[in-house]
Design an enzyme around this catalytic site. Structure first.
Site, mmCIF file in Angstrom:
data_model
loop_
_atom_site.group_PDB
_atom_site.id
_atom_site.type_symbol
_atom_site.label_atom_id
_atom_site.label_comp_id
_atom_site.label_asym_id
_atom_site.label_seq_id
_atom_site.Cartn_x
_atom_site.Cartn_y
_atom_site.Cartn_z
ATOM 1 N N ARG A 254 33.214 31.551 24.556
ATOM 2 C CA ARG A 254 31.991 30.943 25.063
ATOM 3 C C ARG A 254 32.046 29.449 24.738
ATOM 4 O O ARG A 254 32.742 29.023 23.814
ATOM 5 C CB ARG A 254 30.750 31.574 24.428
ATOM 6 N N LYS A 279 28.058 35.632 19.603
ATOM 7 C CA LYS A 279 26.801 36.164 20.100
ATOM 8 C C LYS A 279 26.488 37.477 19.389
ATOM 9 O O LYS A 279 27.354 38.340 19.243
ATOM 10 C CB LYS A 279 26.893 36.400 21.610
ATOM 11 N N HIS A 385 31.146 27.881 31.262
ATOM 12 C CA HIS A 385 31.117 29.309 30.919
ATOM 13 C C HIS A 385 31.858 30.150 31.962
ATOM 14 O O HIS A 385 32.283 31.273 31.664
ATOM 15 C CB HIS A 385 29.667 29.793 30.796
ATOM 16 N N ARG A 388 35.209 31.607 30.921
ATOM 17 C CA ARG A 388 35.208 32.894 30.215
ATOM 18 C C ARG A 388 35.199 34.046 31.221
ATOM 19 O O ARG A 388 35.922 35.031 31.047
ATOM 20 C CB ARG A 388 34.002 32.951 29.284
ATOM 21 N N HIS A 411 32.252 42.222 23.765
ATOM 22 C CA HIS A 411 31.141 42.967 24.361
ATOM 23 C C HIS A 411 30.860 44.237 23.558
ATOM 24 O O HIS A 411 31.782 44.990 23.222
ATOM 25 C CB HIS A 411 31.465 43.365 25.811
ATOM 26 N N TYR A 420 33.167 42.745 35.664
ATOM 27 C CA TYR A 420 34.259 41.929 36.186
ATOM 28 C C TYR A 420 35.128 42.695 37.173
ATOM 29 O O TYR A 420 35.885 42.089 37.933
ATOM 30 C CB TYR A 420 35.095 41.382 35.027
#
Length: 446
Positions: A254, A279, A385, A388, A411, A420
């Protein structure tokens, strides 16, 4: 007021919320602790509440659950008299601080973060103090304070304590129905969380179920750049910005994670990057692109030279995590803790007021990236971003296992990674358009 009346009250106050369930559990335990008939009103003052909380502490009940019990007592008082006793509200705040310190880190560090902007409304300063005591991140503080200031501008002639639930609902609805098209669902949730924190945690007011207009902006697929587009953008960037692009695209970082990389996080021999406090406050390991190693080593040596100059001037200090700053006060000057992408200038920390070197700002890459994007001729609405997103998509296109990509991206749920698959150039099997088949058949028939 009986227990049954309290049960109806909290479910009306917050329908379908977990709060209403645990409030009833704690209320019943208070009735049982004082051996009070459940069909009669239970008198609760600070002394009685503290005795109950001490009993819970002796049983090993953690601060966050004792806070729940104190909040329940305040709700019971609100049901009876329409307001919470300030003494009980103070107990709630104290337990909330203890619970947050236990969960988020060293509460004593907040005492050093006593730097506040000038000419700020008093309620905003109080909110900052509460956020810092509970060790919320500075980005959260900025976001929450921003929403509170917007609410104060929305109700300019009303003191914060006197703002009604109707005005709060109107403010939240205005975010959705404004002329610019309204905010997304996640932005609306953030605004609501900020206002709930202000009124419940700072002002000690219980808010009912806030019915307001829901956000209607649909979720969109992420913007993904092709390899050729990334190469063109990279070529258009100044040389001192290319390394940041290489690490974001090459490691799936990120933007914030890249800016906050420290020297010690780059494990060159192992070929990995250790992403700290990403995150969700999670750590992870991702790949260090081999093609970027030479530039990384050169950048580290530049940092070493600058850090040595800082030390000679009596500076060279950087921000440290709470517990480490307290346990190892001299570590903040060690080279390994320095930022890889350090700001050219030292500046004042907005929380502590201390003067030290920070990492670069968001604009360091964002603005050159936008210029390079335009010069490349790419018309996609891409931002840093997007690198990524491109990292994950290109790995999947090259046959990488989705679980591996999930770990590299950090994730929590594989469903997040699976989005994706929808933006791959070759999703699933090699699917061909039926129009191509039709045209091919026509050509063969001719």
């Amino acid at each position: 007021m009986s227990f049954d009346q309290f049960h109806l009250y909290v479910h009306k106050l917050q329908p379908n919320w977990p709060d209403s369930q645990w409030s009833c559990i704690w209320m019943r335990r208070m009735y049982e602790f004082w051996k009070h008939p459940v069909d009669e009103t239970l008198a609760i003052d600070r002394e009685r509440l503290v005795s109950f909380l001490r009993h819970l502490k002796s049983k090993g009940v953690p601060p966050w659950q004792r806070q729940q019990a104190a909040v329940t007592a305040g709700r019971y008082q609100t049901m009876i008299s329409g307001e919470i006793d300030p003494a009980i509200q103070e107990v709630v705040r104290t337990l909330a601080d203890l619970a947050a310190a236990q969960r988020n880190g060293d509460q004593a560090a907040a005492e050093k973060e006593n730097h506040f902007p000038d000419n700020e409304p008093e309620v905003v300063s109080e909110m900052r103090k509460t956020l810092r005591r509970r060790r919320y991140k500075y980005d959260t503080e900025k976001a929450y304070v921003g929403w509170v200031i917007r609410l104060l501008h929305f109700c300019p002639n009303t003191s914060p304590a006197a703002i009604t639930e109707s005005e709060i609902r109107n403010f939240l609805s205005s975010l959705v129905t404004n002329e610019s098209g309204g905010v997304s669902a996640s932005t609306l949730r953030q605004a609501k969380s900020a206002l709930l924190f202000l009124f419940q945690q700072v002002l000690g007011r219980e808010l009912g179920f806030l019915e307001h207009s829901e956000a209607t902006k649909p979720k969109k697929l992420p913007v993904v750049l092709t390899r050729g587009e990334i190469a063109s953008i990279r070529q258009g960037l100044p040389k001192n910005k290319r390394l940041m692009l290489d690490l974001m695209y090459g490691g799936g970082l990120r933007h914030k994670e890249c800016r906050r990389l420290r020297i010690k996080d780059l494990q060159i021999e192992e070929g990995t990057i250790l992403v700290r406090d990403g995150k969700g406050e999670k750590d992870r390991i991702t790949v260090l692109p081999q093609s970027a190693v030479a530039d990384v080593i050169k950048k580290i040596e530049e940092c070493r030279t600058r850090h040595q100059r800082d030390l000679e001037r009596g500076e060279g200090e950087v921000h440290m995590p709470d517990a480490l700053a307290r346990k190892y006060p001299s570590e903040s000057r060690r080279f390994g803790w320095q930022w890889l992408f350090a700001s050219p200038k030292t500046r004042t920390d907005p929380r502590s007021g201390r003067h030290w070197r920070h990492h670069v700002s968001e604009d360091y890459l964002a603005k050159p990236f936008t210029r390079a994007l335009q010069e490349s001729g790419c018309v996609k609405n891409a931002v840093p971003h997007s690198l990524r997103h491109s990292f994950a998509t290109h790995l999947l296109e090259d046959g990488a296992d989705i679980r591996t990509v999930q770990e590299l991206m950090g994730h929590a749920d594989v469903k997040t990674t699976m989005i994706y698959l929808h933006v791959m150039n070759r999703p699933g099997l090699s699917v061909r358009s039926p129009l191509d088949r039709l045209n091919r058949d026509n050509e063969e028939a001719e």
